[in-house]
Design a protein around this motif. Structure first.
Motif, PDB file in Angstrom:
ATOM      1  N   UNK A  21       0.848  -1.185   0.000  1.00 17.45           N
ATOM      2  CA  UNK A  21       0.000   0.000   0.000  1.00 17.45           C
ATOM      3  C   UNK A  21       0.890   1.245   0.000  1.00 17.45           C
ATOM      4  N   UNK A  22       0.592   2.176  -0.874  1.00 11.00           N
ATOM      5  CA  UNK A  22       1.327   3.429  -0.938  1.00 11.00           C
ATOM      6  C   UNK A  22       2.490   3.440  -1.919  1.00 11.00           C
ATOM      7  N   UNK A  23       2.914   2.259  -2.389  1.00 10.56           N
ATOM      8  CA  UNK A  23       4.027   2.199  -3.335  1.00 10.56           C
ATOM      9  C   UNK A  23       3.537   2.631  -4.710  1.00 10.56           C
ATOM     10  N   UNK A  24       4.339   3.424  -5.408  1.00 10.24           N
ATOM     11  CA  UNK A  24       3.988   3.864  -6.758  1.00 10.24           C
ATOM     12  C   UNK A  24       4.965   3.249  -7.749  1.00 10.24           C
ATOM     13  N   UNK A  25       4.425   2.536  -8.718  1.00 11.33           N
ATOM     14  CA  UNK A  25       5.242   1.929  -9.767  1.00 11.33           C
ATOM     15  C   UNK A  25       5.756   3.017 -10.703  1.00 11.33           C
ATOM     16  N   UNK A  26       7.005   2.916 -11.069  1.00 14.36           N
ATOM     17  CA  UNK A  26       7.600   3.875 -11.999  1.00 14.36           C
ATOM     18  C   UNK A  26       7.433   3.384 -13.431  1.00 14.36           C
ATOM     19  N   UNK A  27       7.182   4.318 -14.332  1.00 12.82           N
ATOM     20  CA  UNK A  27       6.883   3.917 -15.709  1.00 12.82           C
ATOM     21  C   UNK A  27       8.063   3.218 -16.365  1.00 12.82           C
ATOM     22  N   UNK A  28       9.293   3.607 -16.027  1.00 11.78           N
ATOM     23  CA  UNK A  28      10.458   3.010 -16.692  1.00 11.78           C
ATOM     24  C   UNK A  28      10.672   1.558 -16.297  1.00 11.78           C
ATOM     25  N   UNK A  29      10.023   1.102 -15.228  1.00 12.21           N
ATOM     26  CA  UNK A  29      10.117  -0.300 -14.843  1.00 12.21           C
ATOM     27  C   UNK A  29       9.187  -1.184 -15.660  1.00 12.21           C
ATOM     28  N   UNK A  30       8.280  -0.578 -16.422  1.00  8.19           N
ATOM     29  CA  UNK A  30       7.258  -1.364 -17.110  1.00  8.19           C
ATOM     30  C   UNK A  30       7.060  -1.030 -18.581  1.00  8.19           C
ATOM     31  N   UNK A  31       7.338   0.178 -19.015  1.00  5.87           N
ATOM     32  CA  UNK A  31       6.965   0.623 -20.366  1.00  5.87           C
ATOM     33  C   UNK A  31       7.507  -0.287 -21.465  1.00  5.87           C
ATOM     34  N   UNK A  32       8.793  -0.530 -21.481  1.00  4.43           N
ATOM     35  CA  UNK A  32       9.374  -1.356 -22.547  1.00  4.43           C
ATOM     36  C   UNK A  32       8.858  -2.789 -22.481  1.00  4.43           C
ATOM     37  N   UNK A  33       8.745  -3.328 -21.270  1.00  7.64           N
ATOM     38  CA  UNK A  33       8.259  -4.697 -21.108  1.00  7.64           C
ATOM     39  C   UNK A  33       6.834  -4.879 -21.585  1.00  7.64           C
ATOM     40  N   UNK A  34       6.006  -3.874 -21.344  1.00  2.30           N
ATOM     41  CA  UNK A  34       4.615  -3.935 -21.796  1.00  2.30           C
ATOM     42  C   UNK A  34       4.564  -3.973 -23.323  1.00  2.30           C
ATOM     43  N   UNK A  35       5.330  -3.120 -23.967  1.00  4.75           N
ATOM     44  CA  UNK A  35       5.334  -3.079 -25.434  1.00  4.75           C
ATOM     45  C   UNK A  35       5.802  -4.414 -26.015  1.00  4.75           C
ATOM     46  N   UNK A  36       6.893  -4.925 -25.503  1.00  2.00           N
ATOM     47  CA  UNK A  36       7.441  -6.194 -26.017  1.00  2.00           C
ATOM     48  C   UNK A  36       6.457  -7.334 -25.792  1.00  2.00           C
ATOM     49  N   UNK A  46      -3.626  -3.415 -15.527  1.00  2.00           N
ATOM     50  CA  UNK A  46      -3.601  -3.333 -14.076  1.00  2.00           C
ATOM     51  C   UNK A  46      -4.501  -4.464 -13.565  1.00  2.00           C
ATOM     52  N   UNK A  47      -4.532  -4.658 -12.274  1.00  2.00           N
ATOM     53  CA  UNK A  47      -5.282  -5.791 -11.723  1.00  2.00           C
ATOM     54  C   UNK A  47      -6.792  -5.584 -11.762  1.00  2.00           C
ATOM     55  N   UNK A  57       3.097  11.066 -16.159  1.00  2.00           N
ATOM     56  CA  UNK A  57       4.342  11.402 -15.473  1.00  2.00           C
ATOM     57  C   UNK A  57       5.179  10.183 -15.173  1.00  2.00           C
ATOM     58  N   UNK A  58       6.016  10.288 -14.161  1.00  2.00           N
ATOM     59  CA  UNK A  58       6.984   9.227 -13.884  1.00  2.00           C
ATOM     60  C   UNK A  58       6.405   8.031 -13.136  1.00  2.00           C
ATOM     61  N   UNK A  59       5.189   8.143 -12.631  1.00  2.00           N
ATOM     62  CA  UNK A  59       4.559   7.042 -11.904  1.00  2.00           C
ATOM     63  C   UNK A  59       3.319   6.549 -12.637  1.00  2.00           C
ATOM     64  N   UNK A  60       3.008   5.284 -12.448  1.00  2.00           N
ATOM     65  CA  UNK A  60       1.740   4.734 -12.940  1.00  2.00           C
ATOM     66  C   UNK A  60       0.681   5.099 -11.905  1.00  2.00           C
ATOM     67  N   UNK A  61      -0.003   6.195 -12.132  1.00  2.00           N
ATOM     68  CA  UNK A  61      -1.020   6.668 -11.194  1.00  2.00           C
ATOM     69  C   UNK A  61      -2.262   5.785 -11.281  1.00  2.00           C
ATOM     70  N   UNK A  64      -4.086   0.925  -7.946  1.00  2.00           N
ATOM     71  CA  UNK A  64      -4.314   0.583  -6.551  1.00  2.00           C
ATOM     72  C   UNK A  64      -4.281  -0.920  -6.262  1.00  2.00           C
ATOM     73  N   UNK A  65      -4.268  -1.733  -7.276  1.00  2.00           N
ATOM     74  CA  UNK A  65      -4.229  -3.173  -7.050  1.00  2.00           C
ATOM     75  C   UNK A  65      -2.910  -3.796  -7.449  1.00  2.00           C
ATOM     76  N   UNK A  66      -2.446  -3.536  -8.641  1.00  2.00           N
ATOM     77  CA  UNK A  66      -1.218  -4.151  -9.101  1.00  2.00           C
ATOM     78  C   UNK A  66      -1.209  -4.291 -10.610  1.00  2.00           C
ATOM     79  N   UNK A  67      -0.292  -5.137 -11.081  1.00  2.00           N
ATOM     80  CA  UNK A  67      -0.100  -5.340 -12.518  1.00  2.00           C
ATOM     81  C   UNK A  67      -0.159  -6.828 -12.815  1.00  2.00           C
TER      82      UNK A  67
END
Length: 112
Positions: A21-36, A46-47, A57-61, A64-67
């Protein structure tokens, strides 16, 4: 990124990430992987089943559940049904409430 690559290579069929709870995923941790993953026929949402939104922006706003990432649409649908059922179960709701209370106390400096 490696987790997405295992799905793309068909070494794995599912990747699920449910952050604290409260953690914000950063886009650079997921963007390329999602495309591939999507280009290889996989599905990433998202969940709640919504596409990830990299435009805020820099976070996946609003995450609230996950990926959840999977090797294909049929499997993804089955996973989503199971996640929804689990998410709505009473025992998980109690756990989520207790986790949220603890996170709020830590933010307020209580319980450190």
């Amino acid at each position: 990124m490696v987790k997405y690559a295992t799905i793309t290579r068909r070494d794995a069929k599912i990747f699920m990430k449910f952050a604290r709870v409260g953690y914000k995923e950063k886009i650079w941790d997921h963007a390329a992987g999602v495309i591939v993953t999507q280009e290889a026929g996989g599905v990433v949402t998202d969940a709640r089943g919504r596409p990830l939104d990299f435009s805020k922006g820099m976070y996946l706003e609003d995450l609230d559940r996950g990926i959840i990432a999977s090797a294909g649409a049929k499997l993804h649908d089955k996973i989503m049904k199971a996640v929804d059922a689990s998410w709505n179960s009473s025992s998980l709701q109690v756990f989520r409430c207790l986790t949220l209370i603890r996170a709020n106390k830590l933010q307020d400096g209580v319980g450190k």
